[in-house]
Scaffold this active site. Structure first.
Site, PDB file in Angstrom:
ATOM      1  N   GLY A  12      -2.661  -4.022   7.778  1.00  0.00           N
ATOM      2  CA  GLY A  12      -2.947  -3.082   6.699  1.00  0.00           C
ATOM      3  C   GLY A  12      -1.818  -2.943   5.690  1.00  0.00           C
ATOM      4  N   THR A  38      -4.021  -8.926   0.520  1.00  0.00           N
ATOM      5  CA  THR A  38      -4.157  -8.543  -0.880  1.00  0.00           C
ATOM      6  C   THR A  38      -3.154  -9.307  -1.738  1.00  0.00           C
ATOM      7  OG1 THR A  38      -4.826  -6.350  -0.129  1.00  0.00           O
ATOM      8  CG2 THR A  38      -4.235  -6.568  -2.451  1.00  0.00           C
ATOM      9  N   GLU A  53      -3.215 -16.089   7.705  1.00  0.00           N
ATOM     10  CA  GLU A  53      -3.138 -16.172   9.173  1.00  0.00           C
ATOM     11  C   GLU A  53      -3.682 -17.502   9.700  1.00  0.00           C
ATOM     12  OE1 GLU A  53      -3.606 -12.659  11.303  1.00  0.00           O
ATOM     13  OE2 GLU A  53      -3.196 -11.360   9.601  1.00  0.00           O
TER      14      GLU A  53
HETATM   15  N1  LIG Z   1     -12.286  -3.813   0.251  1.00  0.00           N
HETATM   16  C1  LIG Z   1     -11.381  -2.842   0.409  1.00  0.00           C
HETATM   17  N2  LIG Z   1     -11.548  -1.616  -0.149  1.00  0.00           N
HETATM   18  C2  LIG Z   1     -10.646  -0.636   0.001  1.00  0.00           C
HETATM   19  N3  LIG Z   1      -9.515  -0.772   0.733  1.00  0.00           N
HETATM   20  C3  LIG Z   1      -9.289  -1.967   1.324  1.00  0.00           C
HETATM   21  C4  LIG Z   1     -10.194  -3.062   1.205  1.00  0.00           C
HETATM   22  N4  LIG Z   1      -9.709  -4.115   1.896  1.00  0.00           N
HETATM   23  C5  LIG Z   1      -8.535  -3.704   2.443  1.00  0.00           C
HETATM   24  N5  LIG Z   1      -8.295  -2.412   2.114  1.00  0.00           N
HETATM   25  C6  LIG Z   1      -7.100  -1.610   2.492  1.00  0.00           C
HETATM   26  O1  LIG Z   1      -5.979  -2.124   1.776  1.00  0.00           O
HETATM   27  C7  LIG Z   1      -4.808  -2.150   2.597  1.00  0.00           C
HETATM   28  C8  LIG Z   1      -4.216  -3.559   2.615  1.00  0.00           C
HETATM   29  O2  LIG Z   1      -5.157  -4.435   3.187  1.00  0.00           O
HETATM   30  P1  LIG Z   1      -4.838  -5.987   3.458  1.00  0.00           P
HETATM   31  O3  LIG Z   1      -6.115  -6.619   3.890  1.00  0.00           O
HETATM   32  O4  LIG Z   1      -4.116  -6.548   2.305  1.00  0.00           O
HETATM   33  O5  LIG Z   1      -3.816  -5.834   4.710  1.00  0.00           O
HETATM   34  P2  LIG Z   1      -3.138  -6.953   5.642  1.00  0.00           P
HETATM   35  O6  LIG Z   1      -1.668  -6.742   5.600  1.00  0.00           O
HETATM   36  O7  LIG Z   1      -3.659  -8.291   5.298  1.00  0.00           O
HETATM   37  O8  LIG Z   1      -3.650  -6.500   7.097  1.00  0.00           O
HETATM   38  P3  LIG Z   1      -4.058  -7.391   8.414  1.00  0.00           P
HETATM   39  O9  LIG Z   1      -2.773  -7.814   9.065  1.00  0.00           O
HETATM   40  O10 LIG Z   1      -4.770  -6.377   9.272  1.00  0.00           O
HETATM   41  O11 LIG Z   1      -4.938  -8.501   7.964  1.00  0.00           O
HETATM   42  C9  LIG Z   1      -5.255  -1.631   3.961  1.00  0.00           C
HETATM   43  O12 LIG Z   1      -4.878  -0.268   4.041  1.00  0.00           O
HETATM   44  C10 LIG Z   1      -6.768  -1.765   3.957  1.00  0.00           C
HETATM   45  O13 LIG Z   1      -7.363  -0.748   4.730  1.00  0.00           O
HETATM   46 MG   LIG Z   2      -4.906  -9.601   6.292  1.00  0.00          MG
END
Ligand SMILES: Nc1ncnc2c1ncn2[C@@H]1O[C@H](COP(=O)(O)OP(=O)(O)OP(=O)(O)O)[C@@H](O)[C@H]1O
Ligand SMILES: [Mg+2]
Length: 385
Positions: free
Chosen positions: A219, A224, A334
């Site tokens: 998260g 993103t 990943e």
């Molecule tokens: N479609 C969406 N709408 C709103 N919030 C989102 C959406 N997708 C992800 N988020 C939120 O944005 C934040 C960043 O998400 P992201 O997917 O970039 O994290 P990550 O570091 O890749 O996590 P992970 O290791 O679990 O894959 C998180 O708090 C997530 O809940």
């Molecule tokens: Mg991710």
């Protein structure tokens, strides 16, 4: 299930976890107290109303586990339950599973099995053709010898394989940079709107010839950030160089190869060989499909339907499909999840070779062994190191 997305049944987190207890006919109070306890046990700190589509990969993985923990079942079957979690979240999830499983039957499918070994009674090793090659207690397993491909504790780290330059060398590549980039992700549904500040004033650069690894808890914004670099996620503010956000899809595909965290999201054909060739055909490059499949251990699946592959095979196919046309920018979400020692070495080798021949290579990972020259640590959407 191996793919946590397959386990989501409801639009909101609370209702999703409540589904099992409700089907057991438990009362309202008992159901919701189990929901809250299960979410707490797996460390998923969001409101009951949080939209399930708005969760990151690792958050979905913990949601799926919470649904099972809340059931308190007699038999718990878990398919790589911590594959997309950082070490701390994985330890927490393991504790939650073990406390539910006490006195009950637990079966875990796992590649990185070391943290589970103190807690299991028996190890069953399956080999090619789905035959049992070993069925023993933990001491017997640890006495060796190490079965091929297995992440046996204490072995030296596997060496990335040598991938022929011709398969990976890009025509050209450029530096990518984010300057003060913020992203607010917004998801609307009938059940409401979910907003998250996924990136908060992030500044980073990814250079040609280097592997840049994005790390940080589930998260924290890794997926993103990859999306912004590749022109797939539009920043709310800040500057992205080069700005690919308005590129036509064909032009984008020519320069960027992206492997999504959920590999099958990228599949567009019904045959493995077609999947590997498709982008190259569209952007006018030649590709040696069989050589690509061979390096990634997929040659025997050439005629198969991509959706019928195992989780680890799908991830390698997504990599082949995204990179076979030798893009100058390689973005991998990943990439080593679900790989045994041998297939891990192939994936790591591809990443190393792409960077060594000049590609700007960025991956997000929870895998300490995954290749990297530069590491960028994210927490709550900010660069902390
Ligand atoms: N479609 C969406 N709408 C709103 N919030 C989102 C959406 N997708 C992800 N988020 C939120 O944005 C934040 C960043 O998400 P992201 O997917 O970039 O994290 P990550 O570091 O890749 O996590 P992970 O290791 O679990 O894959 C998180 O708090 C997530 O809940
Ligand atoms: Mg991710």
């Amino acid at each position: 299930m191996q793919n946590p997305e397959d386990a989501v049944v409801a639009a909101q987190v609370g209702r999703d976890v409540a589904f099992g207890p409700e089907n057991l006919g438990l009362g309202r109070d008992e159901t919701w107290s189990r929901v809250d306890a299960a979410l707490d046990a797996v460390g998923l700190d969001v409101a009951r109303e949080h939209l399930t589509v708005a969760l990151s990969g690792g958050e979905k993985q913990r949601l799926a586990l919470a649904g099972q923990v809340a059931l308190r079942p007699d038999v718990l079957l878990l398919d790589e339950p911590t594959s997309m979690l950082d070490a701390a979240s994985a330890a927490r999830v393991r504790d939650a599973v073990l406390s539910v499983a006490a006195g009950r039957t637990l079966v875990v499918v796992e590649h990185r099995l070391e943290p589970w070994l103190p807690h299991v009674d028996r190890v069953v090793v399956l080999g090619p053709g789905a035959v049992v090659v070993q069925d023993t207690d933990v001491a017997g397993f640890l006495a060796g010898p190490a079965p091929g491909g297995v992440w046996f504790p204490g072995l030296p780290d596997p060496e990335p394989v040598d991938v022929p330059e011709a398969l990976v060398r890009p025509e050209s590549s450029v530096e990518h940079a984010l300057a003060e980039v913020s992203v607010v992700l917004r998801t609307r549904s009938l059940r409401g709107t979910q907003e998250s500040r996924a990136l908060d004033a992030v500044t980073l650069a990814a250079r040609p010839g280097e592997v840049t690894a994005l790390v940080g808890p589930s998260g924290s914004g890794k997926s993103t950030a990859l999306g912004v670099l590749g022109g797939l996620v539009r920043p709310t503010s800040g500057t992205v160089t080069p700005d690919l956000g308005r590129a036509r899809s064909r032009d984008l595909a020519r320069v960027v190869g992206w492997v999504p965290q959920n590999p099958e999201h990228g599949f567009v054909t019904t045959r493995v060989a077609d999947e590997v060739a498709r982008t190259s055909e569209r952007v006018g490059r030649t590709v040696d499909v069989d050589a690509v499949l061979d390096v990634l251990g997929l040659a025997h699946l050439r005629e198969a339907n991509p959706y019928r592959l195992s989780g680890g095979e799908q991830r390698r196919l997504a990599l082949a499909a995204a990179l076979a046309h030798r893009p100058g920018t390689v973005l991998l979400d990943e990439p080593t999840v679900g790989q045994d020692r041998a297939t891990w070495a192939a994936v790591a080798g591809w990443v190393r070779a792409a960077a060594a021949t000049g590609a700007t290579t960025v991956l997000s990972t929870h895998d300490d062994l995954a290749p990297r020259d530069v590491e960028v640590r994210l927490e709550r959407g900010r660069v902390v190191a």
